[in-house]
Design a protein around this motif. Sequence first.
Motif, mmCIF file in Angstrom:
data_model
loop_
_atom_site.group_PDB
_atom_site.id
_atom_site.type_symbol
_atom_site.label_atom_id
_atom_site.label_comp_id
_atom_site.label_asym_id
_atom_site.label_seq_id
_atom_site.Cartn_x
_atom_site.Cartn_y
_atom_site.Cartn_z
ATOM 1 N N PHE A 11 0.835 -1.202 0.000
ATOM 2 C CA PHE A 11 0.000 0.000 0.000
ATOM 3 C C PHE A 11 0.871 1.254 0.000
ATOM 4 C CE2 PHE A 11 -2.646 3.358 1.602
ATOM 5 C CZ PHE A 11 -3.908 3.079 1.105
ATOM 6 N N LEU A 12 1.899 1.279 0.826
ATOM 7 C CA LEU A 12 2.783 2.446 0.887
ATOM 8 C C LEU A 12 3.498 2.673 -0.439
ATOM 9 C CD1 LEU A 12 4.397 2.021 4.431
ATOM 10 C CD2 LEU A 12 2.477 3.480 3.780
ATOM 11 N N LYS A 13 3.900 1.584 -1.109
ATOM 12 C CA LYS A 13 4.609 1.714 -2.383
ATOM 13 C C LYS A 13 3.668 2.099 -3.519
ATOM 14 C CE LYS A 13 6.542 -2.311 -2.694
ATOM 15 N NZ LYS A 13 7.367 -3.440 -3.218
ATOM 16 N N PHE A 14 2.492 1.473 -3.552
ATOM 17 C CA PHE A 14 1.583 1.672 -4.675
ATOM 18 C C PHE A 14 0.879 3.029 -4.628
ATOM 19 C CE2 PHE A 14 0.682 -3.201 -4.917
ATOM 20 C CZ PHE A 14 1.983 -3.408 -5.325
ATOM 21 N N TYR A 15 0.594 3.530 -3.419
ATOM 22 C CA TYR A 15 -0.227 4.734 -3.276
ATOM 23 C C TYR A 15 0.461 5.750 -2.355
ATOM 24 C CZ TYR A 15 -3.253 0.838 -4.543
ATOM 25 O OH TYR A 15 -3.771 -0.288 -5.131
ATOM 26 N N PRO A 16 1.570 6.320 -2.792
ATOM 27 C CA PRO A 16 2.337 7.221 -1.923
ATOM 28 C C PRO A 16 1.601 8.509 -1.576
ATOM 29 C CG PRO A 16 3.208 7.258 -4.160
ATOM 30 C CD PRO A 16 2.216 6.128 -4.110
ATOM 31 N N ILE A 17 0.745 9.017 -2.473
ATOM 32 C CA ILE A 17 0.037 10.267 -2.181
ATOM 33 C C ILE A 17 -1.013 10.043 -1.103
ATOM 34 C CG2 ILE A 17 -1.356 12.136 -3.128
ATOM 35 C CD1 ILE A 17 1.533 12.045 -4.104
ATOM 36 N N SER A 19 -1.048 7.643 1.079
ATOM 37 C CA SER A 19 -0.309 7.343 2.315
ATOM 38 C C SER A 19 0.233 8.610 2.951
ATOM 39 C CB SER A 19 0.837 6.375 2.016
ATOM 40 O OG SER A 19 0.355 5.168 1.457
ATOM 41 N N GLY A 20 0.786 9.511 2.138
ATOM 42 C CA GLY A 20 1.326 10.759 2.666
ATOM 43 C C GLY A 20 0.257 11.654 3.261
ATOM 44 N N LEU A 21 -0.900 11.718 2.609
ATOM 45 C CA LEU A 21 -1.993 12.545 3.131
ATOM 46 C C LEU A 21 -2.487 12.022 4.477
ATOM 47 C CD1 LEU A 21 -4.003 13.160 -0.163
ATOM 48 C CD2 LEU A 21 -2.774 14.891 1.159
ATOM 49 N N VAL A 22 -2.633 10.709 4.588
ATOM 50 C CA VAL A 22 -3.059 10.117 5.862
ATOM 51 C C VAL A 22 -2.029 10.412 6.941
ATOM 52 C CG1 VAL A 22 -3.501 7.944 7.064
ATOM 53 C CG2 VAL A 22 -4.480 8.339 4.802
ATOM 54 N N ALA A 23 -0.753 10.297 6.601
ATOM 55 C CA ALA A 23 0.300 10.599 7.572
ATOM 56 C C ALA A 23 0.234 12.050 8.030
ATOM 57 C CB ALA A 23 1.672 10.296 6.958
ATOM 58 N N ILE A 24 -0.009 12.969 7.104
ATOM 59 C CA ILE A 24 -0.140 14.383 7.459
ATOM 60 C C ILE A 24 -1.311 14.589 8.408
ATOM 61 C CG2 ILE A 24 -0.736 16.673 6.546
ATOM 62 C CD1 ILE A 24 0.869 15.931 4.046
ATOM 63 N N HIS A 25 -2.456 13.954 8.128
ATOM 64 C CA HIS A 25 -3.624 14.091 8.995
ATOM 65 C C HIS A 25 -3.287 13.738 10.438
ATOM 66 C CE1 HIS A 25 -6.595 13.319 5.415
ATOM 67 N NE2 HIS A 25 -5.925 14.456 5.297
ATOM 68 N N PHE A 26 -2.648 12.573 10.614
ATOM 69 C CA PHE A 26 -2.431 12.089 11.975
ATOM 70 C C PHE A 26 -1.252 12.774 12.651
ATOM 71 C CE2 PHE A 26 -4.983 8.476 10.413
ATOM 72 C CZ PHE A 26 -5.965 8.523 11.385
ATOM 73 N N LEU A 27 -0.239 13.157 11.885
ATOM 74 C CA LEU A 27 0.872 13.893 12.494
ATOM 75 C C LEU A 27 0.406 15.257 12.998
ATOM 76 C CD1 LEU A 27 3.837 13.035 10.097
ATOM 77 C CD2 LEU A 27 3.560 12.337 12.488
#
Length: 253
Positions: A11-17, A19-27
């Motif tokens: 999932f992290l490799k296939f969908y980096p955008i 994944s990055g948006l979700v990481a931004i939300h929680f950070l």
Amino acid sequence: MFVRTESFQEFLKFYPIVSGLVAIHFLLWLFIDIIQLPIAMQILREGIGNNYLVGQGEYWRLVTPIFLHGGFAHALFNSFSLVLFGPALEQMLGKTKFILMYIAAGIAGNVGTYLMAPNAFYQHLGASGAIFGIFGVYLFIVLNRKSLIGSANTQIVMVIFVLGLFMTFSRPGINVWAHLFGLIGGFAVAPPLLRNVRPFSVWQNRAKFANRESKDIAFNPNRWSKGPSPLKKYGKYVFWGIIIFLIALAFVR
């Protein structure tokens, strides 16, 4: 298309955008609500949507609310929706067009809030306008590009569309204008973004990354290993189990 079969690492490799948006939300939620870092609190103050301040020329507030959320449950719900519905569209559009669509829909939702909200001092935040933009693209596909989506997924899109509208108008505290204008924004930008795209297929991702990794076949120090580690083998089940647990926790609280 909307059922995730990838492992966590895939999932992290296939969908980096996504994944990055979700990481931004929680950070941002972590730094603002839990740790309460001074710089994070400053980001909240300077980034929250505020109709009065937008009218005073602070136009960046049409963008920054897309990445901010009002608490854990808000960030979790929007992130879960993004994880379910964003990956297929990220693959179909590509990384650049997907993020352009996402931000354009989010801005459309915030512009709609600025123009239509009756309260001149109305404040708002959240990614729901951008997420409704994703639904807007899918709605355009269902109506105009049927070759990109199967009948089963068409039914899912229409059910989610109807439920989304019902929840928008039935639940208190919802920024109705962000949802509606985000949906319109996604639908409006869909025609140029969908040119020359192919239907979603997880096997396209796996084939693409397999071709990249095949370059290392000449010497692979792990070729005689006994098999995948437990983390790789069961990682996707652990990941989705955590997501389901967090959703249940959010609703219980």
